[in-house]
Design a protein around this motif. Structure first.
Motif, short mmCIF file in Angstrom:
data_model
loop_
_atom_site.label_atom_id
_atom_site.label_comp_id
_atom_site.label_asym_id
_atom_site.label_seq_id
_atom_site.Cartn_x
_atom_site.Cartn_y
_atom_site.Cartn_z
N UNK A 144 0.94 -1.07 0.07
CA UNK A 144 -0.09 -0.03 0.05
C UNK A 144 0.94 1.38 -0.06
N UNK A 145 1.55 1.53 -1.15
CA UNK A 145 2.23 2.73 -1.31
C UNK A 145 1.53 4.16 -1.23
N UNK A 146 2.31 5.08 -0.84
CA UNK A 146 1.87 6.42 -0.77
C UNK A 146 2.65 7.38 -1.59
N UNK A 147 3.64 6.68 -2.14
CA UNK A 147 4.42 7.63 -3.40
C UNK A 147 5.02 6.50 -4.37
N UNK A 148 5.62 6.82 -5.42
CA UNK A 148 5.85 5.90 -6.41
C UNK A 148 6.71 6.28 -7.40
N UNK A 149 7.45 5.87 -7.88
CA UNK A 149 8.46 6.48 -9.21
C UNK A 149 8.75 5.21 -9.98
N UNK A 150 8.17 5.53 -11.39
CA UNK A 150 8.69 4.66 -12.62
C UNK A 150 9.86 4.90 -13.30
N UNK A 151 10.99 3.94 -13.74
CA UNK A 151 11.68 4.17 -14.52
C UNK A 151 11.28 4.78 -15.80
N UNK A 152 12.15 5.44 -16.70
CA UNK A 152 11.68 6.16 -17.96
C UNK A 152 13.02 6.09 -18.64
N UNK A 153 12.90 6.10 -20.29
CA UNK A 153 13.97 5.82 -20.89
C UNK A 153 14.74 7.10 -21.11
N UNK A 154 14.11 8.03 -21.52
CA UNK A 154 14.73 9.41 -21.78
C UNK A 154 13.65 10.59 -21.71
N UNK A 155 13.88 11.74 -21.91
CA UNK A 155 13.06 13.00 -21.84
C UNK A 155 12.14 12.83 -22.86
N UNK A 156 12.15 12.04 -23.74
CA UNK A 156 11.43 11.86 -25.10
C UNK A 156 10.48 10.71 -24.65
N UNK A 157 10.54 10.08 -23.82
CA UNK A 157 9.70 8.82 -23.35
C UNK A 157 8.16 9.46 -23.07
N UNK A 158 7.52 8.93 -24.02
CA UNK A 158 6.10 9.53 -23.83
C UNK A 158 5.07 8.94 -23.47
N UNK A 159 5.34 7.62 -22.99
CA UNK A 159 4.30 6.71 -22.62
C UNK A 159 3.91 6.79 -21.14
#
Length: 205
Positions: A144-159
């Protein structure tokens, strides 16, 4: 699908500012009520997982900015986007799926179950079909998280990327924390608010 002309797009300056940042991603975690969705799944002997994924994709497809992608340096607005959700395996690894969206819950569930079967019976990380007209989703039913971060590929990652936490009881209601990670070049807080309002609506159906 249509190509957006950057020079006439009302987000031109916003896009140009955020796309140049090292990390243009913003994220929020919102607590939603999943009581009705859980009860509906139980009553119909269907999967709660499938129910909230379907509601999520209904809401995504009602939020235009969540369907904008950067494809080969062109800004593209898709008519419909689909879901790539992580599916766990018994050995505690996982695979990425591709599930074509349908407004029909039974058809969507059939497609989701077919991808589950494929992943459980393979060791492949990636799906047979890959494209940018998707939303990346992860379920964390242990936390039961209250904060979360996803990995991203680059500044142009648009998904955009969505994660679902463990549901919990509060004052007789079932609640779930859901995170949404987006590239600010394409999506603002207003659009995130649109999405979560729409998602609560579909969860309550």
């Amino acid at each position: 699908m249509k190509i957006i002309d950057l020079n006439s797009w009302n987000r031109k300056e916003i896009y140009e500012h955020f796309i140049g940042l090292t990390d243009p991603f913003v994220a929020v975690v919102v607590e939603l009520d999943v009581t009705k969705a859980y009860e509906t799944a139980e009553a119909s002997h269907s999967s709660f997982f499938s129910k909230y994924l379907h509601a999520t994709m209904q809401a995504v497809n009602q939020t235009p900015n969540l369907k904008i992608r950067l494809v080969d340096d062109q800004i593209v607005a898709y008519d419909t986007v689909h879901i790539s959700v992580t599916i766990p395996r018994p050995d505690h690894t996982f695979g990425f799926s591709f599930v074509e969206f349908s407004d029909d819950f039974k058809l969507f569930t059939h497609r989701l179950n077919a991808e589950k079967e494929r992943i459980i019976n393979s060791s492949n990380l990636f799906p047979l079909q890959t494209s940018l007209d998707v939303i990346y989703c992860s379920a964390l039913p242990w936390i039961n998280f209250s904060s979360h971060k996803e990995p991203f590929n680059s500044s142009k990652d648009s998904v955009p990327k969505i994660a679902f936490g463990k549901y919990f009881e509060h004052n007789g209601r079932k609640k779930m924390n859901i995170s949404l990670n987006v590239n600010h070049a394409f999506v603002d807080g207003y659009h995130m608010g649109q999405f979560f309002e729409s998602l609560q609506h579909y969860l309550d159906l």
